[in-house]
Design a protein around this motif. Structure first.
Motif, PDB file in Angstrom:
ATOM      1  N   ASN A 150       9.992  -0.212   0.352  1.00 24.96           N
ATOM      2  CA  ASN A 150       9.083  -1.104   0.804  1.00 24.96           C
ATOM      3  C   ASN A 150       7.984  -0.787   1.996  1.00 24.96           C
ATOM      4  O   ASN A 150       7.379  -0.498   2.170  1.00 24.96           O
ATOM      5  CB  ASN A 150       9.651  -2.358   0.603  1.00 24.96           C
ATOM      6  CG  ASN A 150       8.826  -3.189   0.894  1.00 24.96           C
ATOM      7  OD1 ASN A 150       8.032  -3.122   2.177  1.00 24.96           O
ATOM      8  ND2 ASN A 150       8.469  -4.169   0.337  1.00 24.96           N
ATOM      9  N   SER A 151       9.527  -0.159   3.174  1.00 21.50           N
ATOM     10  CA  SER A 151       9.331  -0.013   3.873  1.00 21.50           C
ATOM     11  C   SER A 151       8.517   1.117   4.311  1.00 21.50           C
ATOM     12  O   SER A 151       7.275   1.953   4.883  1.00 21.50           O
ATOM     13  CB  SER A 151      10.304   0.185   5.152  1.00 21.50           C
ATOM     14  OG  SER A 151      11.111  -0.921   5.628  1.00 21.50           O
ATOM     15  N   LEU A 152       8.689   2.109   3.249  1.00 18.07           N
ATOM     16  CA  LEU A 152       7.985   3.488   2.915  1.00 18.07           C
ATOM     17  C   LEU A 152       6.245   3.730   2.047  1.00 18.07           C
ATOM     18  O   LEU A 152       5.551   3.892   3.123  1.00 18.07           O
ATOM     19  CB  LEU A 152       8.162   4.575   2.329  1.00 18.07           C
ATOM     20  CG  LEU A 152       9.474   5.241   2.633  1.00 18.07           C
ATOM     21  CD1 LEU A 152      10.524   5.758   2.144  1.00 18.07           C
ATOM     22  CD2 LEU A 152       8.616   6.053   3.538  1.00 18.07           C
ATOM     23  N   GLY A 153       6.762   2.524   1.511  1.00 15.59           N
ATOM     24  CA  GLY A 153       5.357   2.403   0.906  1.00 15.59           C
ATOM     25  C   GLY A 153       4.313   1.713   2.462  1.00 15.59           C
ATOM     26  O   GLY A 153       2.982   1.687   2.169  1.00 15.59           O
ATOM     27  N   GLU A 154       4.829   0.399   2.959  1.00 17.73           N
ATOM     28  CA  GLU A 154       3.911   0.261   3.928  1.00 17.73           C
ATOM     29  C   GLU A 154       3.493   1.108   5.245  1.00 17.73           C
ATOM     30  O   GLU A 154       2.392   0.592   5.592  1.00 17.73           O
ATOM     31  CB  GLU A 154       5.022  -0.962   4.285  1.00 17.73           C
ATOM     32  CG  GLU A 154       5.296  -2.319   4.242  1.00 17.73           C
ATOM     33  CD  GLU A 154       4.933  -3.962   4.527  1.00 17.73           C
ATOM     34  OE1 GLU A 154       4.437  -3.852   5.148  1.00 17.73           O
ATOM     35  OE2 GLU A 154       5.443  -4.350   3.540  1.00 17.73           O
ATOM     36  N   LEU A 155       4.011   2.049   4.986  1.00 17.55           N
ATOM     37  CA  LEU A 155       3.911   3.224   6.086  1.00 17.55           C
ATOM     38  C   LEU A 155       2.937   3.270   5.839  1.00 17.55           C
ATOM     39  O   LEU A 155       1.136   3.893   6.016  1.00 17.55           O
ATOM     40  CB  LEU A 155       4.873   3.702   6.199  1.00 17.55           C
ATOM     41  CG  LEU A 155       6.113   2.978   7.776  1.00 17.55           C
ATOM     42  CD1 LEU A 155       6.888   4.157   7.957  1.00 17.55           C
ATOM     43  CD2 LEU A 155       4.516   3.332   9.560  1.00 17.55           C
ATOM     44  N   TYR A 156       2.765   3.943   4.316  1.00 10.67           N
ATOM     45  CA  TYR A 156       1.828   4.881   4.083  1.00 10.67           C
ATOM     46  C   TYR A 156       0.423   4.569   3.291  1.00 10.67           C
ATOM     47  O   TYR A 156      -0.386   4.620   3.738  1.00 10.67           O
ATOM     48  CB  TYR A 156       2.377   5.256   2.090  1.00 10.67           C
ATOM     49  CG  TYR A 156       2.847   6.342   1.828  1.00 10.67           C
ATOM     50  CD1 TYR A 156       2.868   7.618   2.970  1.00 10.67           C
ATOM     51  CD2 TYR A 156       5.024   6.134   1.487  1.00 10.67           C
ATOM     52  CE1 TYR A 156       4.045   8.961   3.306  1.00 10.67           C
ATOM     53  CE2 TYR A 156       5.519   7.507   1.985  1.00 10.67           C
ATOM     54  CZ  TYR A 156       4.861   9.308   1.910  1.00 10.67           C
ATOM     55  OH  TYR A 156       6.147   9.899   2.760  1.00 10.67           O
TER      56      TYR A 156
ATOM     57  N   ARG B 112       2.259   3.217  -3.410  1.00 13.49           N
ATOM     58  CA  ARG B 112       2.107   2.796  -4.335  1.00 13.49           C
ATOM     59  C   ARG B 112       3.274   3.148  -5.574  1.00 13.49           C
ATOM     60  O   ARG B 112       4.088   2.562  -6.185  1.00 13.49           O
ATOM     61  CB  ARG B 112       0.950   3.011  -5.462  1.00 13.49           C
ATOM     62  CG  ARG B 112       0.528   2.619  -7.291  1.00 13.49           C
ATOM     63  CD  ARG B 112      -0.169   3.354  -8.293  1.00 13.49           C
ATOM     64  NE  ARG B 112       0.007   4.288  -8.318  1.00 13.49           N
ATOM     65  CZ  ARG B 112       0.947   5.203  -9.016  1.00 13.49           C
ATOM     66  NH1 ARG B 112       1.358   4.906  -9.780  1.00 13.49           N
ATOM     67  NH2 ARG B 112       1.066   6.760  -9.373  1.00 13.49           N
ATOM     68  N   LEU B 113       3.599   4.714  -5.294  1.00 12.04           N
ATOM     69  CA  LEU B 113       4.970   5.262  -5.792  1.00 12.04           C
ATOM     70  C   LEU B 113       5.949   4.264  -5.423  1.00 12.04           C
ATOM     71  O   LEU B 113       6.974   3.922  -6.123  1.00 12.04           O
ATOM     72  CB  LEU B 113       4.783   6.957  -5.918  1.00 12.04           C
ATOM     73  CG  LEU B 113       3.947   7.142  -6.774  1.00 12.04           C
ATOM     74  CD1 LEU B 113       3.922   8.849  -6.450  1.00 12.04           C
ATOM     75  CD2 LEU B 113       4.639   7.251  -7.897  1.00 12.04           C
ATOM     76  N   ASN B 114       5.740   4.307  -3.713  1.00 13.47           N
ATOM     77  CA  ASN B 114       7.071   3.273  -2.865  1.00 13.47           C
ATOM     78  C   ASN B 114       6.937   2.277  -3.150  1.00 13.47           C
ATOM     79  O   ASN B 114       8.242   1.655  -3.600  1.00 13.47           O
ATOM     80  CB  ASN B 114       6.895   3.695  -1.571  1.00 13.47           C
ATOM     81  CG  ASN B 114       7.658   5.216  -1.607  1.00 13.47           C
ATOM     82  OD1 ASN B 114       8.820   5.526  -1.587  1.00 13.47           O
ATOM     83  ND2 ASN B 114       6.642   6.583  -0.927  1.00 13.47           N
TER      84      ASN B 114
ATOM     85  N   LYS C 114       8.913   1.667  -6.576  1.00 11.78           N
ATOM     86  CA  LYS C 114      10.665   2.190  -6.889  1.00 11.78           C
ATOM     87  C   LYS C 114      11.109   0.921  -6.080  1.00 11.78           C
ATOM     88  O   LYS C 114      11.907   0.816  -6.480  1.00 11.78           O
ATOM     89  CB  LYS C 114      10.659   3.254  -5.930  1.00 11.78           C
ATOM     90  CG  LYS C 114      12.405   3.756  -5.469  1.00 11.78           C
ATOM     91  CD  LYS C 114      12.640   4.069  -6.479  1.00 11.78           C
ATOM     92  CE  LYS C 114      14.001   4.178  -6.330  1.00 11.78           C
ATOM     93  NZ  LYS C 114      14.802   5.483  -7.279  1.00 11.78           N
ATOM     94  N   SER C 115      10.398   0.192  -5.643  1.00  8.67           N
ATOM     95  CA  SER C 115      11.420  -0.841  -4.355  1.00  8.67           C
ATOM     96  C   SER C 115      11.282  -1.903  -5.553  1.00  8.67           C
ATOM     97  O   SER C 115      12.128  -2.606  -6.012  1.00  8.67           O
ATOM     98  CB  SER C 115      10.274  -1.218  -3.442  1.00  8.67           C
ATOM     99  OG  SER C 115      10.580  -2.846  -2.704  1.00  8.67           O
ATOM    100  N   LEU C 116       9.655  -2.236  -6.121  1.00  5.09           N
ATOM    101  CA  LEU C 116       9.981  -3.456  -7.358  1.00  5.09           C
ATOM    102  C   LEU C 116      11.401  -3.011  -8.764  1.00  5.09           C
ATOM    103  O   LEU C 116      11.628  -4.079  -9.050  1.00  5.09           O
ATOM    104  CB  LEU C 116       8.719  -3.389  -8.326  1.00  5.09           C
ATOM    105  CG  LEU C 116       8.006  -4.119  -6.940  1.00  5.09           C
ATOM    106  CD1 LEU C 116       6.418  -4.002  -7.632  1.00  5.09           C
ATOM    107  CD2 LEU C 116       7.871  -5.507  -7.156  1.00  5.09           C
TER     108      LEU C 116
ATOM    109  N   LEU D 183       2.836  -7.336  -3.557  1.00  4.25           N
ATOM    110  CA  LEU D 183       1.672  -8.092  -3.064  1.00  4.25           C
ATOM    111  C   LEU D 183       0.214  -6.759  -2.628  1.00  4.25           C
ATOM    112  O   LEU D 183      -0.967  -6.414  -2.227  1.00  4.25           O
ATOM    113  CB  LEU D 183       1.367  -9.149  -1.656  1.00  4.25           C
ATOM    114  CG  LEU D 183       0.257  -9.120  -0.787  1.00  4.25           C
ATOM    115  CD1 LEU D 183      -0.862  -9.754  -0.808  1.00  4.25           C
ATOM    116  CD2 LEU D 183       0.486  -9.568   0.374  1.00  4.25           C
ATOM    117  N   LEU D 184       0.549  -6.375  -1.937  1.00  9.57           N
ATOM    118  CA  LEU D 184       0.836  -4.946  -1.689  1.00  9.57           C
ATOM    119  C   LEU D 184      -0.244  -3.600  -2.664  1.00  9.57           C
ATOM    120  O   LEU D 184      -1.251  -2.877  -2.396  1.00  9.57           O
ATOM    121  CB  LEU D 184       1.328  -4.101  -0.147  1.00  9.57           C
ATOM    122  CG  LEU D 184       1.081  -4.528   0.998  1.00  9.57           C
ATOM    123  CD1 LEU D 184       2.084  -3.540   1.951  1.00  9.57           C
ATOM    124  CD2 LEU D 184       0.203  -4.520   1.921  1.00  9.57           C
ATOM    125  N   LEU D 185       0.256  -4.065  -3.420  1.00 14.30           N
ATOM    126  CA  LEU D 185       0.226  -3.325  -4.317  1.00 14.30           C
ATOM    127  C   LEU D 185      -0.725  -3.343  -5.518  1.00 14.30           C
ATOM    128  O   LEU D 185      -1.713  -2.572  -6.076  1.00 14.30           O
ATOM    129  CB  LEU D 185       0.933  -3.336  -6.433  1.00 14.30           C
ATOM    130  CG  LEU D 185       2.592  -1.994  -5.706  1.00 14.30           C
ATOM    131  CD1 LEU D 185       3.761  -2.543  -6.427  1.00 14.30           C
ATOM    132  CD2 LEU D 185       2.042  -0.393  -6.243  1.00 14.30           C
TER     133      LEU D 185
END
Length: 69
Positions: free
Chosen positions: A30-36, A46-48, A51-53, A64-66
């Motif tokens: 999730n944190s990686l996704g937020e940084l990206y 999207r990929l991160n 994976k989080s989900l 939400l961010l997706l």
């Protein structure tokens, strides 16, 4: 002196290392996704988030961010 972009790059490197150490931690992905997401790297975000989900289907922030990608 490290600029904001440099700090993001270092944070991403640290989280990638954490993902290797803790591959079942939804929070790392999730944190990686937020940084990206913040650095406009949409495909990596999207990929991160996905994976989080997969690891935590209740991750509302990832959902939400997706939806914003």
């Amino acid at each position: 002196m490290i600029n904001k972009e440099g700090k993001s790059h270092l944070a991403i490197k640290m989280l990638l290392f954490n993902a290797e150490l803790f591959p079942n931690s939804w929070n790392v992905f999730n944190s990686l996704g937020e940084l990206y997401f913040q650095s406009n790297q949409k495909e990596k975000a999207r990929l991160n988030f996905e994976k989080s989900l997969k690891l935590n289907p209740k991750d509302d922030r990832a959902k939400l961010l997706l939806s914003k990608l």
